[in-house]
Design a protein around this motif. Structure first.
Motif, PDB file in Angstrom:
ATOM      1  N   GLU A 137      46.948  36.904  50.976  1.00  0.00           N
ATOM      2  CA  GLU A 137      46.765  36.718  49.537  1.00  0.00           C
ATOM      3  C   GLU A 137      47.680  37.615  48.721  1.00  0.00           C
ATOM      4  N   SER A 181      34.530  37.553  50.148  1.00  0.00           N
ATOM      5  CA  SER A 181      35.879  38.022  50.444  1.00  0.00           C
ATOM      6  C   SER A 181      36.078  39.450  49.944  1.00  0.00           C
ATOM      7  N   LYS A 182      35.537  39.735  48.781  1.00  0.00           N
ATOM      8  CA  LYS A 182      35.631  41.087  48.221  1.00  0.00           C
ATOM      9  C   LYS A 182      34.921  42.093  49.126  1.00  0.00           C
ATOM     10  N   SER A 235      34.073  34.340  40.595  1.00  0.00           N
ATOM     11  CA  SER A 235      34.139  32.877  40.606  1.00  0.00           C
ATOM     12  C   SER A 235      33.142  32.244  41.568  1.00  0.00           C
ATOM     13  N   PRO A 251      40.183  41.740  45.407  1.00  0.00           N
ATOM     14  CA  PRO A 251      39.621  40.438  45.050  1.00  0.00           C
ATOM     15  C   PRO A 251      38.568  40.568  43.957  1.00  0.00           C
ATOM     16  N   SER A 252      38.464  39.532  43.160  1.00  0.00           N
ATOM     17  CA  SER A 252      37.361  39.393  42.207  1.00  0.00           C
ATOM     18  C   SER A 252      36.305  38.490  42.829  1.00  0.00           C
ATOM     19  N   GLY A 253      35.052  38.820  42.585  1.00  0.00           N
ATOM     20  CA  GLY A 253      33.977  37.973  43.091  1.00  0.00           C
ATOM     21  C   GLY A 253      33.322  37.142  42.017  1.00  0.00           C
ATOM     22  N   TYR A 263      48.922  31.982  43.092  1.00  0.00           N
ATOM     23  CA  TYR A 263      47.694  32.753  43.288  1.00  0.00           C
ATOM     24  C   TYR A 263      48.024  34.195  43.630  1.00  0.00           C
ATOM     25  N   SER A 264      47.274  35.118  43.069  1.00  0.00           N
ATOM     26  CA  SER A 264      47.324  36.534  43.439  1.00  0.00           C
ATOM     27  C   SER A 264      48.765  37.060  43.354  1.00  0.00           C
ATOM     28  N   HIS A 272      31.540  32.822  47.545  1.00  0.00           N
ATOM     29  CA  HIS A 272      32.581  32.845  48.576  1.00  0.00           C
ATOM     30  C   HIS A 272      33.639  33.896  48.264  1.00  0.00           C
ATOM     31  N   ARG A 273      33.934  34.089  46.962  1.00  0.00           N
ATOM     32  CA  ARG A 273      34.913  35.119  46.613  1.00  0.00           C
ATOM     33  C   ARG A 273      34.292  36.509  46.648  1.00  0.00           C
ATOM     34  N   GLN A 274      33.019  36.628  46.333  1.00  0.00           N
ATOM     35  CA  GLN A 274      32.362  37.925  46.477  1.00  0.00           C
ATOM     36  C   GLN A 274      32.303  38.331  47.942  1.00  0.00           C
TER      37      GLN A 274
END
Length: 252
Positions: free
Chosen positions: A86, A116-117, A109, A105-107, A60-61, A112-114
């Motif tokens: 990450e 994080s972004k 997916s 980060p990409s949002g 990952y990452s 929750h990922r947005q």
């Protein structure tokens, strides 16, 4: 370049192609490999000093930097645990110049990922503001996962509510350029439309050039003023992103 897996990019000929670029510094994002998995050649190209930063989560990452000149110092953490875990930041320092490989980060997916972004952007703006006051020159290369303006993606009307082109994300870049004073070096040099760095693997996006410009070199004004000859390399395809480079007449 976002490699979308450095081992996958290697199989597609990335390291065979790299020496011909004669690049002084190379910035890689999304290596997707633990450091113990990429020892030796080709992942440590001859003639370069290489640094890898991996994520706690395997596969990952991760980011990397290669430099022909030995750096005076290497920095791999920014003090934001979520991002540091990450593997999203690597910096080489040469005199008064810092060159960074950055992977935001990409949002896309999910929420929750947005989220994080958003947390990363909230941390990173004051962090950058402070760095702008330290008297150093900075070139921050990487996948920022934001298209800044309508010219920076094909289907801007249908993506206004999608991660990567949200009004709040674009406003964050506005602040970076208009308030903090950093420079989108590529756009300063090339205002042509359809200059993209990422294409979806779905459909015929690559063949039809239905893309996004989400990879940037963002620099402090001093070194940005020396930049020339930006180029996006689309003759080979090592990942879903294209490599691109800019020349700087700057000696740290």
């Amino acid at each position: 370049m976002n490699a979308n897996g450095i081992r996958a990019a290697a199989r597609k000929g990335f390291f065979d192609w790299l020496p011909g670029t004669e690049a002084d510094v190379v910035c890689i994002q999304e290596t997707k490999a633990q450091i113990h998995q990429i020892q030796g050649e080709p992942f440590h190209p001859p003639g370069y000093h290489s640094v890898y930063v991996d994520a706690v989560k395997p596969g990952y990452s991760g980011v990397a930097l290669y430099s022909r000149r030995q750096p005076d110092e290497v920095v791999t953490r920014i003090g934001f645990e979520e991002a540091d875990n990450e593997g999203r930041y690597a910096e080489m320092r040469f005199g008064n110049l810092s060159v960074v490989s950055l992977y935001l980060p990409s949002g896309s997916s999910g929420d929750h990922r947005q989220d994080s972004k958003w947390r990363f952007l909230e941390f990173f703006r004051p962090w950058l503001t402070e760095r702008m006051q330290d008297g150093r020159e900075w070139v921050i290369c990487g996948d920022w996962n934001i298209a800044h303006r309508e010219i920076d993606l094909t289907n801007y009307k249908s993506n206004r509510k999608n991660s990567g082109f949200l009004p709040e994300e674009r406003a964050w870049l506005d602040h970076l350029f208009d308030e903090i004073g950093m420079v989108d070096v590529f756009r300063r040099l090339d205002e042509r439309p359809e200059q993209y760095t990422w294409w979806s693997n779905r459909g015929q996006a690559w063949a039809k050039n239905v893309g996004w410009r989400i990879d940037y070199q963002i620099a402090t004004p001093g070194i940005a003023a020396t930049a020339h000859d930006p180029y996006i390399h689309t003759d080979d395809r090592f990942s879903d992103h294209a490599p691109f480079w800019i020349d700087y007449d700057y000696q740290p």
